[in-house]
Design a protein around this motif. Structure first.
Motif, mmCIF file in Angstrom:
data_model
loop_
_atom_site.group_PDB
_atom_site.id
_atom_site.type_symbol
_atom_site.label_atom_id
_atom_site.label_comp_id
_atom_site.label_asym_id
_atom_site.label_seq_id
_atom_site.Cartn_x
_atom_site.Cartn_y
_atom_site.Cartn_z
ATOM 1 N N GLY A 80 0.784 -1.224 0.000
ATOM 2 C CA GLY A 80 0.000 0.000 0.000
ATOM 3 C C GLY A 80 0.812 1.269 0.000
ATOM 4 N N VAL A 81 0.486 2.177 0.927
ATOM 5 C CA VAL A 81 1.131 3.484 1.003
ATOM 6 C C VAL A 81 2.623 3.341 1.269
ATOM 7 C CG1 VAL A 81 1.274 5.618 2.331
ATOM 8 C CG2 VAL A 81 -0.963 4.674 1.728
ATOM 9 N N ALA A 82 3.003 2.441 2.154
ATOM 10 C CA ALA A 82 4.417 2.256 2.488
ATOM 11 C C ALA A 82 5.214 1.862 1.252
ATOM 12 C CB ALA A 82 4.561 1.198 3.576
ATOM 13 N N ASP A 83 4.650 1.002 0.419
ATOM 14 C CA ASP A 83 5.337 0.569 -0.802
ATOM 15 C C ASP A 83 5.525 1.736 -1.760
ATOM 16 O OD1 ASP A 83 6.349 -1.485 -2.695
ATOM 17 O OD2 ASP A 83 4.582 -0.870 -3.838
ATOM 18 N N ILE A 84 4.480 2.555 -1.922
ATOM 19 C CA ILE A 84 4.568 3.707 -2.821
ATOM 20 C C ILE A 84 5.602 4.717 -2.329
ATOM 21 C CG2 ILE A 84 3.311 5.741 -3.633
ATOM 22 C CD1 ILE A 84 0.878 4.030 -3.959
ATOM 23 N N LEU A 85 5.588 5.015 -1.027
ATOM 24 C CA LEU A 85 6.541 5.987 -0.479
ATOM 25 C C LEU A 85 7.973 5.472 -0.569
ATOM 26 C CD1 LEU A 85 4.656 7.385 2.656
ATOM 27 C CD2 LEU A 85 5.005 8.471 0.439
ATOM 28 N N ALA A 86 8.170 4.169 -0.301
ATOM 29 C CA ALA A 86 9.510 3.592 -0.398
ATOM 30 C C ALA A 86 10.008 3.658 -1.836
ATOM 31 C CB ALA A 86 9.506 2.153 0.109
ATOM 32 N N ASN A 87 9.118 3.362 -2.773
ATOM 33 C CA ASN A 87 9.474 3.391 -4.191
ATOM 34 C C ASN A 87 9.867 4.795 -4.631
ATOM 35 O OD1 ASN A 87 9.134 3.374 -7.179
ATOM 36 N ND2 ASN A 87 8.529 1.245 -6.774
ATOM 37 N N ILE A 88 9.020 5.745 -4.261
ATOM 38 C CA ILE A 88 9.302 7.136 -4.638
ATOM 39 C C ILE A 88 10.575 7.630 -3.960
ATOM 40 C CG2 ILE A 88 8.475 9.505 -4.400
ATOM 41 C CD1 ILE A 88 5.673 8.485 -4.842
ATOM 42 N N LEU A 89 10.755 7.267 -2.697
ATOM 43 C CA LEU A 89 11.940 7.718 -1.958
ATOM 44 C C LEU A 89 13.213 7.166 -2.583
ATOM 45 C CD1 LEU A 89 12.603 9.466 0.485
ATOM 46 C CD2 LEU A 89 12.575 7.394 1.901
ATOM 47 N N MET A 90 13.161 5.902 -3.019
ATOM 48 C CA MET A 90 14.336 5.299 -3.665
ATOM 49 C C MET A 90 14.685 6.051 -4.945
ATOM 50 S SD MET A 90 14.821 1.556 -5.399
ATOM 51 C CE MET A 90 13.893 2.112 -6.844
ATOM 52 N N TRP A 91 13.677 6.262 -5.811
ATOM 53 C CA TRP A 91 13.934 6.942 -7.071
ATOM 54 C C TRP A 91 14.308 8.406 -6.861
ATOM 55 C CZ3 TRP A 91 15.103 4.527 -11.247
ATOM 56 C CH2 TRP A 91 14.609 3.242 -11.481
ATOM 57 N N ALA A 92 13.714 9.039 -5.853
ATOM 58 C CA ALA A 92 14.041 10.440 -5.570
ATOM 59 C C ALA A 92 15.504 10.585 -5.168
ATOM 60 C CB ALA A 92 13.135 10.982 -4.469
ATOM 61 N N ASN A 93 15.977 9.693 -4.305
ATOM 62 C CA ASN A 93 17.378 9.754 -3.884
ATOM 63 C C ASN A 93 18.329 9.438 -5.033
ATOM 64 O OD1 ASN A 93 18.080 10.136 -0.789
ATOM 65 N ND2 ASN A 93 16.051 9.194 -0.927
ATOM 66 N N LEU A 94 17.923 8.498 -5.892
ATOM 67 C CA LEU A 94 18.754 8.179 -7.054
ATOM 68 C C LEU A 94 18.855 9.386 -7.978
ATOM 69 C CD1 LEU A 94 20.343 6.008 -8.567
ATOM 70 C CD2 LEU A 94 18.211 5.360 -9.721
ATOM 71 N N LEU A 95 17.719 10.055 -8.210
ATOM 72 C CA LEU A 95 17.722 11.226 -9.084
ATOM 73 C C LEU A 95 18.456 12.412 -8.457
ATOM 74 C CD1 LEU A 95 14.075 11.073 -10.502
ATOM 75 C CD2 LEU A 95 16.216 10.529 -11.689
ATOM 76 N N ILE A 96 18.295 12.583 -7.143
ATOM 77 C CA ILE A 96 19.026 13.656 -6.454
ATOM 78 C C ILE A 96 20.525 13.450 -6.601
ATOM 79 C CG2 ILE A 96 19.604 14.631 -4.181
ATOM 80 C CD1 ILE A 96 16.690 14.172 -3.372
ATOM 81 N N GLY A 97 20.954 12.184 -6.428
ATOM 82 C CA GLY A 97 22.374 11.871 -6.560
ATOM 83 C C GLY A 97 22.878 12.126 -7.969
ATOM 84 N N ILE A 98 22.131 11.644 -8.978
ATOM 85 C CA ILE A 98 22.549 11.832 -10.368
ATOM 86 C C ILE A 98 22.559 13.310 -10.739
ATOM 87 C CG2 ILE A 98 21.884 11.413 -12.769
ATOM 88 C CD1 ILE A 98 20.780 8.697 -11.857
#
Length: 387
Positions: free
Chosen positions: A145-163
């Protein structure tokens, strides 16, 4: 992003809401952060409401939670800057989370190309590490549910912030790579700063062309929200890069800033003297006459026109203080002061004139603010060159 060469500024209410200290470093939440938080809620809330049935109005709270998690990611990024700098004994003044993410501000320190790169790259490395920690949980669908969506977005957000932050141009962290490379090759940090600024401008232009101009020319539709974000980001990058170029150019002229070299000749005279005494040491208004108190400290500057307007029969009885204007409190500098040290000191003083004194405390010159500005910017020289 980090500000390794920023001068020291005391924390004020303008920094935002104090969140406390981490490893002794003050952390602030700028009021502008609420703008990006509101934008996230407005844009992402309806998406969550559509994707997860049953959330209803709570979708907006989840969207706000995402903006908070994103702020935590930025905080981790900035802490990585601060803690790596601490290893080199660079004093960190504060961390501020704001509209554009955040920045770490350091006090004055002596940098080197290698250490500057390490401190700059520590931020993106922290984001890559956080994305790597989250990846196994996201891939294995460990959350629902919500936890999965937030974890997914957080992972991609950190990857994009780093790049995004390793792109080679200021104000991004990757700009330190360009700056340090040019610095190492030329021996001039100023040339490196200017080169990194131009690289940053190129990145801003490339992003604008790729995400805005290219779709328009190819006939593809533009998502208004995405286009607005892209334009804001490109504008931020362009302004930061331009500021870097200007800073590098100004800093490259600091060697021209010298109290002794820029000051007009001046002599000191006691505040108990008369106008006749002032005219005796400066009959034609030169050198400048600085009035000093009983303790020898400069207090004011004689106005040559006012002094020459005093009737001859009143010269000996008119106090010199009557034809002078006051200097700001403490407006005097040692004649050996120069460069960044002199500029930082003058920034703390009021007024536009400063007496220059020698090792014995005697007045030797009068430094005017305009002379310092001209030495740094060269503006007057350019104007006279075009005339």
């Amino acid at each position: 992003m980090s500000s390794p060469s920023a001068p020291h500024h005391a924390a004020t209410k303008k920094d935002g809401i104090p969140l406390g200290r981490i490893a002794g470093i003050p952390v602030y939440l700028a009021y502008s952060w609420f703008v990006i938080a509101a934008f996230t809620v407005i844009v992402y809330g309806p998406v969550l409401m559509h994707d997860i049935r049953g959330l209803g109005i709570w979708a907006y709270l989840v969207a706000f939670g995402y903006s908070v998690l994103l702020a935590v990611s930025v905080l981790i990024h900035e802490l990585a800057h601060a803690l790596s700098a601490k290893a080199f004994k660079w004093p960190t003044e504060k961390i501020v989370l704001n509209l554009w993410g955040g920045h770490t501000q350091f006090e004055n320190f002596t940098a080197s190309p290698g250490r500057a790169v390490i401190v700059a790259m520590a931020g993106p490395a922290a984001n890559f590490l956080l994305a790597g920690v989250l990846a196994p949980f996201v891939i294995s669908r460990s959350f629902d549910g919500v936890a999965d969506i937030l974890a997914n977005i957080l992972m991609w957000a950190n990857l994009l912030i780093g790049i995004f932050n390793v792109l080679p141009g200021t104000p991004l962290d990757g700009g330190r790579l360009v700056e340090s490379a040019v610095w190492k090759a030329t021996g001039s940090q100023d040339k490196g700063t200017i080169a990194a600024g131009w690289s940053g401008r190129a990145i801003a232009a490339a992003l604008f062309i790729w995400f805005i101009v290219r779709p328009v020319l190819s006939g593809d539709g533009l998502d208004i929200t995405f286009a607005m974000v892209t334009i804001l980001v490109c504008g931020f990058l362009w302004m930061g890069a331009s500021s870097s170029i200007q800073h590098g150019r100004l800093r490259s002229r600091l060697y021209l800033v010298s109290a002794a070299g820029l000051a007009d000749p001046a002599v000191g005279i006691a505040n108990s003297a008369s106008v006749a005494d002032a005219l005796a040491v400066a009959p034609a208004g030169s050198p400048a006459v600085v009035i000093c108190g009983p303790d020898g400290k400069p207090q004011g500057v004689v106005d040559p026109q006012a002094a020459s307007a005093v009737p001859p029969e009143a010269l000996a009885t008119t106090p010199v203080t009557a034809v002078a204007h006051a200097l700001a409190a403490g407006a005097y500098v040692p004649e050996w002061s120069k460069g960044q040290e002199l500029i930082q000191y003058l920034a703390k003083l009021e007024g536009g004139e400063y007496a220059v004194v020698d090792h014995n405390g005697y007045v030797t010159g009068l430094l005017r603010q305009q002379a310092v500005v001209t030495a740094i910017t060269g503006k007057e020289a350019r104007r006279s060159g075009r005339a």
